[in-house]
Write a protein that holds these residues in place. Structure first.
Motif, mmCIF file in Angstrom:
data_model
loop_
_atom_site.group_PDB
_atom_site.id
_atom_site.type_symbol
_atom_site.label_atom_id
_atom_site.label_comp_id
_atom_site.label_asym_id
_atom_site.label_seq_id
_atom_site.Cartn_x
_atom_site.Cartn_y
_atom_site.Cartn_z
ATOM 1 N N LYS A 122 46.628 46.281 43.145
ATOM 2 C CA LYS A 122 46.442 45.424 44.324
ATOM 3 C C LYS A 122 45.513 44.254 44.015
ATOM 4 O O LYS A 122 45.792 43.105 44.386
ATOM 5 C CB LYS A 122 45.887 46.260 45.468
ATOM 6 N N ALA A 123 44.415 44.542 43.330
ATOM 7 C CA ALA A 123 43.483 43.464 42.963
ATOM 8 C C ALA A 123 44.147 42.490 42.002
ATOM 9 O O ALA A 123 43.961 41.268 42.113
ATOM 10 C CB ALA A 123 42.227 44.065 42.331
ATOM 11 N N ASN A 149 44.713 38.442 42.684
ATOM 12 C CA ASN A 149 44.206 37.426 41.758
ATOM 13 C C ASN A 149 45.324 36.512 41.260
ATOM 14 O O ASN A 149 45.128 35.309 41.068
ATOM 15 C CB ASN A 149 43.515 38.098 40.573
ATOM 16 N N ARG A 150 46.497 37.091 41.055
ATOM 17 C CA ARG A 150 47.634 36.296 40.593
ATOM 18 C C ARG A 150 48.090 35.304 41.668
ATOM 19 O O ARG A 150 48.465 34.169 41.370
ATOM 20 C CB ARG A 150 48.786 37.226 40.215
ATOM 21 N N PRO A 185 37.773 33.324 44.304
ATOM 22 C CA PRO A 185 37.001 34.263 43.472
ATOM 23 C C PRO A 185 37.824 35.514 43.159
ATOM 24 O O PRO A 185 38.499 36.055 44.034
ATOM 25 C CB PRO A 185 35.789 34.593 44.351
ATOM 26 N N ARG A 186 37.758 35.957 41.932
ATOM 27 C CA ARG A 186 38.571 37.097 41.508
ATOM 28 C C ARG A 186 38.082 38.391 42.142
ATOM 29 O O ARG A 186 36.890 38.606 42.305
ATOM 30 C CB ARG A 186 38.540 37.230 39.987
ATOM 31 N N ARG A 187 39.039 39.225 42.494
ATOM 32 C CA ARG A 187 38.724 40.543 43.025
ATOM 33 C C ARG A 187 38.764 41.568 41.901
ATOM 34 O O ARG A 187 39.552 41.462 40.958
ATOM 35 C CB ARG A 187 39.709 40.939 44.131
ATOM 36 N N SER A 188 37.911 42.570 42.015
ATOM 37 C CA SER A 188 37.885 43.652 41.039
ATOM 38 C C SER A 188 38.395 44.933 41.692
ATOM 39 O O SER A 188 38.870 44.933 42.816
ATOM 40 C CB SER A 188 36.464 43.837 40.498
#
Length: 367
Positions: free
Chosen positions: A266-267, A271-272, A278-281
């Protein structure tokens, strides 16, 4: 054709769930110490909720399992009557389903009769079977692919207790959709340390760390991940790696490889689709991205269950399941193979000599 509706979530649903949570929130000592098995922890929870007049009217308990049952007028053997009850449909209550179901067809039927709601506890691993963990090979595929199901394989009573509490909160207090599944074994774990509040929260997210090692000692290191009863083999393998080869092991309990993979997927998708944000982790990446030593993930199911997380791990990754080794009995994961594959990963990284792997294969009679 007779029609029926699903259960309705109301303020009474949240009150009923909170009553159940309050009743079982403080675990018995054997849960916190890890000495109680997941199966008897969940049976004890069901018994507590049924025997207490304050919670008996706030919970639906279904017992189609083959374990000993508590005598109670509140116990049911099927959830189907609830689907046709106007009172039940008008206001949902927490549903705890204790079953012994070996096939995906049985589990599909149970999820349908309970409107894909509740906490489904399966003790099939405790019964004689020719399949790993007592489950037909299609079962883990069905669990991983079912978007309504969040599956867990707890290693200890403490983990099962933590997952049950979090599931009650998620399903009935917060009102989230779907149902939870727990594979339950009946062997207590004497190597699991008392589980903290933080570890309980992380167990529900899919994994938590069991030990700390000295990263400055200069010894070769691996990270060993295990789920359910296979965690015992992982802990034994860690001891062998230390005693026989001078390799330190960072141990992780992973009650749900599937949840870890889904959250990481999902993260990654977010991000894609949002390259300028901001990128999710994810919990998986947060736990395993800080180091580059090899990761060996072990499951008592087939290897593909642990393989789900491989695409999100940057360091060398090895998955091991009951079907991974041709010479195995296909019923359990051999600690010797965990050791051998951990050494092979270290050799491929150039940390130890390839000769160590060959010595281990001969020493443990794996050739």
């Amino acid at each position: 054709m007779i029609g029926f509706s699903s259960f309705s979530k109301t303020p009474d649903t949240r009150l009923a769930a909170q009553a159940c949570i309050d009743k079982i929130r403080t675990p018995a000592h054997q849960y916190t110490a890890g000495f109680s098995s997941p199966l008897y922890t969940m049976i004890d929870i069901a018994n507590q909720l049924e025997r207490d007049p304050g919670t008996a009217r706030h919970v639906w308990v279904i017992r189609s399992d083959k374990q000993s049952q508590v005598e109670s007028c509140h116990t049911r053997i099927s959830a189907w009557p609830l689907r046709f009850s106007p009172t039940a449909c008008a206001s949902e209550k927490p549903l705890l389903y204790l079953t012994s179901s070996a096939t995906s067809a049985e589990l599909c039927a149970l999820s349908n009769e309970s409107a894909r709601r509740g906490i489904l506890c399966n003790d099939i691993e405790t019964l004689p079977s020719r399949w790993p963990k007592g489950a037909h090979p299609w079962v883990p595929l069905w669990l991983a692919a079912n978007p309504h199901c969040l599956p867990f394989d707890p290693a200890s009573g403490a983990e099962a207790h933590a997952i049950a509490l979090a599931a009650l909160q998620s399903l009935y207090v917060e009102g989230n959709a779907g149902f939870y599944y727990m594979a339950l074994h009946d062997e207590p774990n004497d190597f699991v340390a008392p589980i903290s509040h933080l570890s309980a929260s992380q167990a529900f997210k899919g994994m938590y760390k069991l030990n700390e090692i000295d990263t400055d000692a200069g010894q070769p290191r691996v990270r060993l991940l295990g789920a359910g009863l296979a965690l015992q083999s992982v802990a034994s393998a860690a001891q062998m790696l230390r005693d026989d080869w001078g390799v330190e092991s960072e141990l992780w309990s992973c009650p749900s490889y599937t949840r870890l993979a889904r959250d990481a997927d999902k993260a990654q998708r977010w991000n894609r689709m949002h390259p300028d944000m901001p990128r999710r982790s994810s919990h998986l990446v947060d736990c395993l991205s800080a180091d580059d030593c090899p990761v060996v993930a072990v499951t008592g199911y087939a290897q593909h269950v642990a393989d789900q997380i491989g695409g999100h791990i940057q360091s060398r990754f090895v998955a091991l399941g009951a079907d991974s080794i041709e010479t195995s009995s296909s019923k359990s994961v051999d600690k010797r193979w965990i050791v051998a594959l951990a050494l092979r990963a270290l050799a491929q990284e150039g940390v130890i000599a390839q000769a160590c792997v060959e010595q281990a294969m001969g020493r443990y009679l794996l050739q």
